[in-house]
Design an enzyme around this catalytic site. Sequence first.
Site, PDB file in Angstrom:
ATOM      1  N   PHE A 156       0.794  -1.024   0.034  1.00  0.00           N
ATOM      2  CA  PHE A 156       0.175  -0.047   0.082  1.00  0.00           C
ATOM      3  C   PHE A 156       1.029   1.150   0.000  1.00  0.00           C
ATOM      4  CE2 PHE A 156      -2.427   3.465   1.657  1.00  0.00           C
ATOM      5  CZ  PHE A 156      -3.520   3.497   0.885  1.00  0.00           C
TER       6      PHE A 156
ATOM      7  N   ASP B  74       9.407   2.298   1.384  1.00  0.00           N
ATOM      8  CA  ASP B  74       8.522   3.202   1.806  1.00  0.00           C
ATOM      9  C   ASP B  74       8.211   3.119   3.382  1.00  0.00           C
ATOM     10  OD1 ASP B  74       6.082   4.219   2.524  1.00  0.00           O
ATOM     11  OD2 ASP B  74       4.672   3.040   1.078  1.00  0.00           O
TER      12      ASP B  74
ATOM     13  N   LYS C 118       3.047  10.294   7.913  1.00  0.00           N
ATOM     14  CA  LYS C 118       2.523   9.885   9.330  1.00  0.00           C
ATOM     15  C   LYS C 118       3.303  10.508  10.497  1.00  0.00           C
ATOM     16  CE  LYS C 118       0.037   5.459   7.523  1.00  0.00           C
ATOM     17  NZ  LYS C 118      -1.280   5.907   7.860  1.00  0.00           N
TER      18      LYS C 118
END
Length: 394
Positions: A128, A213, A242
């Site tokens: 994702f 990532d 985040k």
Amino acid sequence: MSPLLPVYKRAEVTFERGEGPYLFDRAGRRYLDFGSGIAVTLLGHAHPHLVAVLEAQAEKLWHCSNLYGIEPQQRLAERLVAHSFADTAFFCNSGAEALECAIKMARRFQYGRGQAERHRIITFEGAFHGRTLATLSAGGQEKHLEGFRPELPGFDQVAAGDLAGAEAAIGGETAAILIEPIQGESGIRTLAPGFLEELRHLCDEHDLLLMFDEVQCGMGRTGRLFAYEWTRVTPDIMTLAKGLGGGFPIGACLATARAASGMTPGSHGSTFGGNPLACAVANGVLDVLLGDGFLDHVRDVGERLRGRLDQLAAAFPQVVHEVRGQGFLLGLRCEPLNTDITAACIARGLLTVPAGDNVVRLLPPLIIEQEQIDEAIGTLAEVLQDFAGREAAQ
Ligand code: PLP
């Protein structure tokens, strides 16, 4: 119709304020936040240092175009570079934007070397990387792509952990390999030891860029500042978001000078990316994370939490099939529906997050102590006991 576009199935709770690891709803009921807004509020809610740096910056300067120097942005870049493999950083506003930058950078790197045909990126099943069309295409998940096609061409997906598959997918048009060191959304899926090292070798052998990532697994969540620090290798490009802003929106794409060599003035940009408020808060997050012994403490608390979860799993084998993850990026693969478990947890005042593979994610803020471990384990034990009772009655 709801005034909010109905793209989220929301729980029936609205939070009004937060304090440390706790959130409070409109009725004043307290919830232990083991979701951290999906791995975002790294230092809990309303952390005094973050509030102070945000307030101080808010009184000075909110927005300034990237046409000019931005002091907190410069400082943040210097610190991220000093504490990572990278030589340079680009700031944006989200994880997906950080990935867009990474994808563009990889293509531009090859273009700059006179190899514009090398534009394809190898990604892994279960990945994702965000919800923009490019990042959805990189993730390749049917449930996210359905109805949004045509997807962006240029991504080749192989099974997670399949080294031979990755090697076979490399062709004359391949530019890079992109991977989450720990897959978050698809269920806290870790890789076999050595896999990232093998990918590094593959990239070196075939002159490809390796991109990690770390939007979800970076920023101390695994007990080290970056997840790749658990390996013996470094990437060429890394994305962050985040936890980087501790709750203030910010993303970053870090790179070596070589990987970034194609990114010349005018080749990329963002109006809001790297704005003074976001960078001031991210610097505040780093102040705490890089403080003496902070990450040692995170590792210690993370191990204790993991130990207690392993005990729970052993006590309720019919409900919890596996404990996954590292540090404060943990998952329970369950037998009953994970969303039923997260709902039962909310009803008892504990926030967790469902993920793929029927996993319940535990993503506590890095500031929790033994008291919150005990509280969370107590609540989880009640919930699991309840489900175990139901299974037995069937
Ligand atoms: N990359 C990873 C590994 C993620 O977990 C996420 C979000 O969950 C993203 C990228 C996208 O981040 P954002 O939602 O900030 O665009």
